[in-house]
Enzyme design. Sequence first.
Site, PDB file in Angstrom:
ATOM      1  N   GLY A   1       0.762  -1.269   0.009  1.00 22.52           N
ATOM      2  CA  GLY A   1       0.223  -0.091  -0.089  1.00 22.52           C
ATOM      3  C   GLY A   1       0.699   1.241   0.102  1.00 22.52           C
ATOM      4  O   GLY A   1       1.924   1.180  -0.512  1.00 22.52           O
ATOM      5  N   ASN A   2       0.349   2.200   0.513  1.00 15.30           N
ATOM      6  CA  ASN A   2       0.914   3.480   0.750  1.00 15.30           C
ATOM      7  C   ASN A   2       2.357   3.375   1.274  1.00 15.30           C
ATOM      8  O   ASN A   2       3.526   4.021   0.743  1.00 15.30           O
ATOM      9  CB  ASN A   2       0.144   4.162   1.795  1.00 15.30           C
ATOM     10  CG  ASN A   2       0.285   5.771   1.888  1.00 15.30           C
ATOM     11  OD1 ASN A   2       0.962   6.285   0.763  1.00 15.30           O
ATOM     12  ND2 ASN A   2      -0.041   6.318   2.500  1.00 15.30           N
ATOM     13  N   VAL A   3       2.583   2.570   2.376  1.00 17.00           N
ATOM     14  CA  VAL A   3       4.034   2.688   2.905  1.00 17.00           C
ATOM     15  C   VAL A   3       4.861   1.546   2.234  1.00 17.00           C
ATOM     16  O   VAL A   3       5.834   1.595   1.848  1.00 17.00           O
ATOM     17  CB  VAL A   3       4.059   2.369   4.318  1.00 17.00           C
ATOM     18  CG1 VAL A   3       5.281   1.890   5.015  1.00 17.00           C
ATOM     19  CG2 VAL A   3       2.970   3.303   5.139  1.00 17.00           C
ATOM     20  N   GLY A   4       4.161   0.163   1.782  1.00 18.57           N
ATOM     21  CA  GLY A   4       4.831  -0.808   1.297  1.00 18.57           C
ATOM     22  C   GLY A   4       5.361  -0.512  -0.207  1.00 18.57           C
ATOM     23  O   GLY A   4       6.654  -0.777  -0.377  1.00 18.57           O
TER      24      GLY A   4
ATOM     25  N   ALA B   1       4.360  -9.885  -1.667  1.00 12.28           N
ATOM     26  CA  ALA B   1       3.208 -10.485  -1.473  1.00 12.28           C
ATOM     27  C   ALA B   1       1.991  -9.637  -1.528  1.00 12.28           C
ATOM     28  O   ALA B   1       1.993  -8.801  -0.483  1.00 12.28           O
ATOM     29  CB  ALA B   1       3.161 -11.466  -0.609  1.00 12.28           C
TER      30      ALA B   1
ATOM     31  N   GLY C   1       5.179   7.080  13.299  1.00  9.28           N
ATOM     32  CA  GLY C   1       5.621   7.071  11.878  1.00  9.28           C
ATOM     33  C   GLY C   1       7.038   7.121  11.733  1.00  9.28           C
ATOM     34  O   GLY C   1       7.850   6.446  12.205  1.00  9.28           O
TER      35      GLY C   1
ATOM     36  N   GLY D   1      -7.613  14.861   2.362  1.00 10.86           N
ATOM     37  CA  GLY D   1      -7.071  13.519   2.546  1.00 10.86           C
ATOM     38  C   GLY D   1      -6.332  13.054   4.070  1.00 10.86           C
ATOM     39  O   GLY D   1      -5.551  12.245   4.065  1.00 10.86           O
TER      40      GLY D   1
ATOM     41  N   LYS E   1      -1.514   2.398  19.817  1.00 11.51           N
ATOM     42  CA  LYS E   1       0.021   3.203  20.007  1.00 11.51           C
ATOM     43  C   LYS E   1       0.399   3.298  21.586  1.00 11.51           C
ATOM     44  O   LYS E   1       1.225   3.182  22.073  1.00 11.51           O
ATOM     45  CB  LYS E   1      -0.059   4.249  19.159  1.00 11.51           C
ATOM     46  CG  LYS E   1      -0.068   4.201  17.717  1.00 11.51           C
ATOM     47  CD  LYS E   1      -0.328   5.350  17.068  1.00 11.51           C
ATOM     48  CE  LYS E   1      -0.370   5.207  15.485  1.00 11.51           C
ATOM     49  NZ  LYS E   1      -0.745   6.312  14.629  1.00 11.51           N
TER      50      LYS E   1
END
Lengths: 435, 435
Positions: B12-15, B43, B132, B185, B203
């Site tokens: 996704g966004n991070v991957g 994957a 993050g 967003g 968290k």
Amino acid sequence: MKTLKVALLGCGNVGSQVARILLEDAEDLAARVGARLKLAGIAVRNPDAPREADLPRELFTTDAEALIASADIVIELMGGLEPAGTLVRSAIAHGAAVVTGNKALLAAQGHDLSALAEEAGVQLSYEAAVAGAIPILRPIAESLAGDHITKVMGIVNGTTNFILDAMDTTGAAFGDVLAEAQRLGYAEADPTADVGGHDAAAKAAILAALSFHTTVDAADVHCEGITSITADDVAAAQEAGYVIKLLAIAERLPAADGSDGISVRVHPTLIPRLHPLASVHGAFNAVFVEAENAGQLMFYGQGAGGRPTASAVLGDTVALARRLVIGGRGRTRSHDVTIPALPIAQTTTSYYIGLEAKDQPGVLARIAQIFAAHGVSIETMRQTTHPVADGSGDSATLRIGTHRGPEAALAATVAEIEQLDVVTAVTSVLRVEGN
Amino acid sequence: MKTLKVALLGCGNVGSQVARILLEDAEDLAARVGARLKLAGIAVRNPDAPREADLPRELFTTDAEALIASADIVIELMGGLEPAGTLVRSAIAHGAAVVTGNKALLAAQGHDLSALAEEAGVQLSYEAAVAGAIPILRPIAESLAGDHITKVMGIVNGTTNFILDAMDTTGAAFGDVLAEAQRLGYAEADPTADVGGHDAAAKAAILAALSFHTTVDAADVHCEGITSITADDVAAAQEAGYVIKLLAIAERLPAADGSDGISVRVHPTLIPRLHPLASVHGAFNAVFVEAENAGQLMFYGQGAGGRPTASAVLGDTVALARRLVIGGRGRTRSHDVTIPALPIAQTTTSYYIGLEAKDQPGVLARIAQIFAAHGVSIETMRQTTHPVADGSGDSATLRIGTHRGPEAALAATVAEIEQLDVVTAVTSVLRVEGN
């Protein structure tokens, strides 16, 4: 449970707190390490000198070498180049893991000591050397190891931040605030190392070396202190929405030929009041880091003092001790690259300039022309007029902010303006960051 | 030079940013690790879905287990409990080092996964799971390992900080700002996990477990969101010199019987405008830490976003990979202690209360009496009067700040005040920290 012998070298402000915590907190430290940390002894010049913490007399010795010879971990908190340097080398040669908070030693010989430690397969850590209690070296060396740091700007000297913050708050003059800081114990009787920027410069060299995986010679750090900062500078900064901070800056910049270079410098700096570094008050420290992927980061905390600095020393000690318990080598340095340090003239900065000029037609045009001739772009200009004390007419006060440009061009611009017959005085030239 | 195979789960966004950096920055990463990091595959559920980064189609696979079986390092960025949990267990079983940014998985099963990893002698790191890009877990677990953390207060959810900051700046209502945040967003179409405090609660559980060397059940985290915060609350906070932030708080407190306990909670909180956390604007995150010796520390940066979070993932990856290169086990968890989590009623807090009362003699005395009866000490009280809309006379607006006291007594005080016939409404009850 295994026991690891800890030798402490030096027992001043920080050392006495480290000794106290090793003794008082032995149980918790053992649980965290998986081995007992036994304070084997404390090497000092005078075992009978008064100490901040109440420590058993029998721990003290003047024979540092004998203490080191039987130690698993050596904590060096003597400060200064010698005998600290010889003793750290001796500890490495004996195979002891070394923790030091000695910024002068690291700035001068950090590269050699790291290489020696790596060769010997022993660990060397020095979190306490920069910004006291603030975890900054480990985050730079490990947490950001998969990123590219582009710039580091640190308030790494509490004395100068205390003085500049007080000047900003009270409007007082440098000399008065320094005297008050000395009275309160925030500044030393001889404040040169702090107010001259030299302490910050040593830390800048350490920060730059770690951030850019290179070696930095302490002599390559451009260093300006805060002794020439006036109440007028502070007031002018306020008017323009800035605050003055002494910053240690390490920055990656292209050299004139387009190759990679770094600029490492310490100077009083205007930063916008909304910048995170602007809200660092009193004797607190903070290090602002910019990295390609992480973006902007800031690390804030106490940069000095016995207990805060001892916290950093013990963090290193526990980490090294855990590694001794579980086996395997300590972490290695990341492979070094050599990036040339650029002289200040080859860096890119922006200036905020204050000057007094005759209040007559054409003055502004002549000044603006000099900026244009040097290719320096003016961002803001403010002019106010006021009567001259001797009654000879009015004088114009100009405040000029530039866009970022080559430092050499900015300096040449100022030098030429100073020569103008219509300019009475260039009263202030400060660099700007964080816009 | 050795090659380490990296399996990426999720893109996704991070991957997708992690994959991009592994490919683009291969040379620098190899220099820092001492081995090549080869992205063996990614994957995903749908290899043909559009991605943020331009990645070679042949890297994608739907067979996560096969990818894991041949990997030295597995990076899990799928999010959610399953199949992420099963795949992380599978990676550990295969002896791969694991990096994950999956806060939900860690909050629910972090203790079990850490124990599994330790048993198998493999490394498990998850810096990206909290705040993050900000290096916070490593500093807590390592840099502060020789200290005692007493309290952690974090702005760990960017969406809610963006909303509260915008409410503070513009005076707008929660609903309007949320809609704007969704448009920009900064908030999701279903914002419940953020504005309800649940993301921050996960968290908080992770921060508390690391800070206090204990296990924290996510169900033990007291969680209040920001949906009931009104423009009036924000205005009243401003008047009193506060700003409202959603804080994740983990604090060591004595339980009622004097034994040790921890309070882990998420709630909107008033903090003084001069507190370092007050200057954390927009979607930025920050974690404020208090430790016995280090004193106050703060870590500031971007808490979300593909590139910043990828920076944290790669920091972990480089650290684990270096350890694989130099050999020896990864660092072990510090020995666990079990400290009970206290219910919110057993914590110590202070309240800032807004209420409307009839403007008649004796009202203040009756209210003050209820505070006294519960042993709650009033720190500040402000009263203003204004005409009631129906013309029936004046109403008094009261703002009452208390000293710190037992939460149960504070809550009981408010409940009793609500029942007073002279009190029209208790309009706002917010906890205060950082005084």
